[in-house]
Design an enzyme around this catalytic site. Structure first.
Site, PDB file in Angstrom:
ATOM      1  N   SER A 249       0.860  -1.349  -0.448  1.00 18.44           N
ATOM      2  CA  SER A 249      -0.163  -0.245   0.031  1.00 18.44           C
ATOM      3  C   SER A 249       0.848   1.022   0.111  1.00 18.44           C
ATOM      4  CB  SER A 249      -0.737   0.418   0.911  1.00 18.44           C
ATOM      5  OG  SER A 249      -0.265   0.221   2.399  1.00 18.44           O
TER       6      SER A 249
ATOM      7  N   LYS B 242       1.117   4.498   6.901  1.00 25.15           N
ATOM      8  CA  LYS B 242       0.679   5.203   5.979  1.00 25.15           C
ATOM      9  C   LYS B 242       0.618   6.489   5.913  1.00 25.15           C
ATOM     10  CE  LYS B 242      -2.781   2.103   4.554  1.00 25.15           C
ATOM     11  NZ  LYS B 242      -2.840   1.315   3.365  1.00 25.15           N
TER      12      LYS B 242
END
Length: 518
Positions: free
Chosen positions: A158, A287
């Site tokens: 990701s 993230k």
């Protein structure tokens, strides 16, 4: 530090320095020192160092935040040895309950002072040496892991190409201030489940409120590790967990209706065993923070805008492109070296017919492919409301209502909650902020007959208690991030990704070792 944090530090200091003073004063007298010295914080440990004839510099190590507490306990152990106390349980009692154990030793008629010279004659057994070394290693590693840094491994793509699968990171706990564990009673070095079982690795007999020492806010564009906000409820089976989060699974089971899915899950506990996890035991995610409290975020045609201005584009972020090549064969080694594109087998590329392919590309790769002439045309593959992303099983994005038909590439505008700022609730924004107010900030919130009720009182005004952040993966089309589950509260933040210390894929990726993360 907040008043709550100062109170916690003061309480711990009280337990360490003041409460044992009664017993210490009696022991000082047995050692030939004035008893009154035991009642003065730090002066009492200075006196213990003198009595035990230990290095004077130990005294100054006590002033290191947090670590100093454990130095103080070490001084206690060296002092109690002077009274012929060498057993493991005796040293454990000295550390855990000195305010009980010191008076017990001082008032016992069997207690005798042997002094530092007597201590020199005591020899530990080999087993005891190993036990003491093991306990010290566990305590030291736990302190480092809790307050300084923690190792972390990248499990998914990701964050590609910024971070790759099997990059091993150090995550700094000091960047935003060390967070005190909500569940301090837990098996060391285990997150939430005992390996090889489905049993919890912690107990909530003692549960502490959120507290962060020397707190510092997350900054825009930081790469952050945090506890998965909607990981409070988990279907405790391998095919679910964070791979298929509970709320996503409930919507899928309920054909888009969260409530219908919940009812079916609750009606089938054998098929869907549920586990409720505290904040610090939820899955760790990594993230990039693209927006902070007070920002207004928007995604237009796949590009992030913050407060109406173009947002930072990570140098190695990638999105899906439709690429028409010139027909030249795509050699895997060349594509990786020249364009940083992983192609294990050319057949794995999604062909759109002819020489057209779907490719995940960075901005740098796009520019190079255009310049080299290998690509005749390149255009982004954006996911609009009329396209169905197979990951979404026909649904759109957060907040999953009928008003906000947002997608991963067309999202917002959305205001990010900021600590101390007041929001006016409306029917239009209720679904956006309801979870933050109700779950993350522990309020009751209802919408009835056109009115809002917060903790039973009719009001449409709410002042946030925490800062919130918006996190997105650099691999924008293949990232489970805030676009699917919303805000990240400050109490879920673990630390900042700091450095890659190891990276592995079919051997060591030498060019990634000790690379800082940007």
């Amino acid at each position: 530090m907040t008043s709550n944090q100062i109170l916690i530090v003061a309480l711990i200091s009280l337990l360490i320095f003041i409460l044992p003073a009664f017993g210490l004063s009696k022991l000082f007298q047995k050692a030939g020192a004035p008893g009154w010295k035991a009642w003065i914080p730090f002066y009492n440990t200075w006196e213990m160092i003198k009595i035990a004839k230990r290095p004077k510099h130990w005294f100054f190590w006590q002033f290191i935040p947090v670590v100093g507490w454990f130095v103080t306990l070490g001084i206690y152990i060296e002092f109690i040895k002077c009274f012929n106390k060498f057993g493991f349980w005796e040293h454990a009692a000295t550390c855990l309950v000195p305010f009980i154990y010191f008076p017990y030793v001082a008032l016992s008629p069997k207690t005798r002072y042997i002094g530092p010279d007597g201590v020199k004659h005591y020899q530990k057994s080999t087993a005891r040496e190993w036990i003491d070394a093991g306990v010290f290693a566990i305590v030291a590693a736990t302190l480092i892991r809790t307050f300084i840094f923690e190792a972390y491994v990248i499990p998914t793509g990701s964050m590609e190409k910024t971070l790759l699968v099997n990059d091993f990171l150090f995550v700094s706990k000091l960047s935003y201030g060390p967070r005190i564990p909500n569940t301090p009673l837990a098996i060391p070095f285990v997150h939430h489940t005992i390996p090889g079982t489905d049993m919890r690795s912690y107990t909530e007999v003692i549960k502490l409120p959120y507290s962060r020492w020397f707190a510092s806010a997350v900054k825009r564009n930081d790469v952050v590790v945090f506890n998965f906000p909607t990981g409070d409820t988990v279907i405790n089976k391998p095919e679910f967990q964070s791979v298929n989060p509970y709320y996503d699974a409930a919507r899928m089971i309920g054909n888009g209706s969260l409530d219908a899915g919940r009812r079916e899950i609750l009606a089938n506990p054998d098929a869907y065993p549920l586990v409720i996890r505290p904040v610090d035991k939820r899955e760790n995610y990594i993230k990039r923070c693209v927006a902070i409290g007070g920002d207004t975020l928007e995604v237009r045609d796949g590009r992030v805008y913050i407060n109406s201005q173009p947002g930072f584009e990570p140098p190695h972020s990638q999105i899906q492109y439709e690429v028409e090549t010139n027909g030249q064969p795509m050699n895997a080694e060349t594509m990786l070296e020249e364009y940083n594109i992983d192609i294990e087998n050319p057949e794995e590329l999604t062909s759109l017919g002819g020489n057209k392919f779907n490719m995940l590309l960075t901005n740098e790769a796009v520019a190079k492919m255009k310049q080299s002439g290998i690509a005749k045309s390149i255009k982004p593959q954006l996911m609009h409301a009329n396209m169905i992303d197979p990951r979404l099983w026909g649904q759109l994005c957060y907040p999953y209502d009928t008003l906000h038909k947002w997608t991963v590439d067309d999202f917002g505008p959305l205001w990010i909650p900021e600590k101390g700022k007041t929001l006016t609730l409306t029917p239009e924004n209720y679904s956006l902020y309801e979870r933050a107010i109700r779950v993350y900030e522990n309020n009751t919130l209802e919408q009835k007959n056109g009115q809002f009720f917060i903790n039973g009182v009719a009001s449409n005004q709410y002042t946030f208690k925490m800062n919130y952040y918006w996190m997105m993966g650099d691999n924008r089309h293949y990232s489970q991030d805030s676009r699917f589950w919303g805000f990240v509260p400050e109490d879920h933040v673990v630390g900042e990704a700091w450095i890659i210390w190891m990276s592995v894929k079919n051997g060591i990726r030498w060019n990634r070792l000790f690379r800082s993360i940007k």
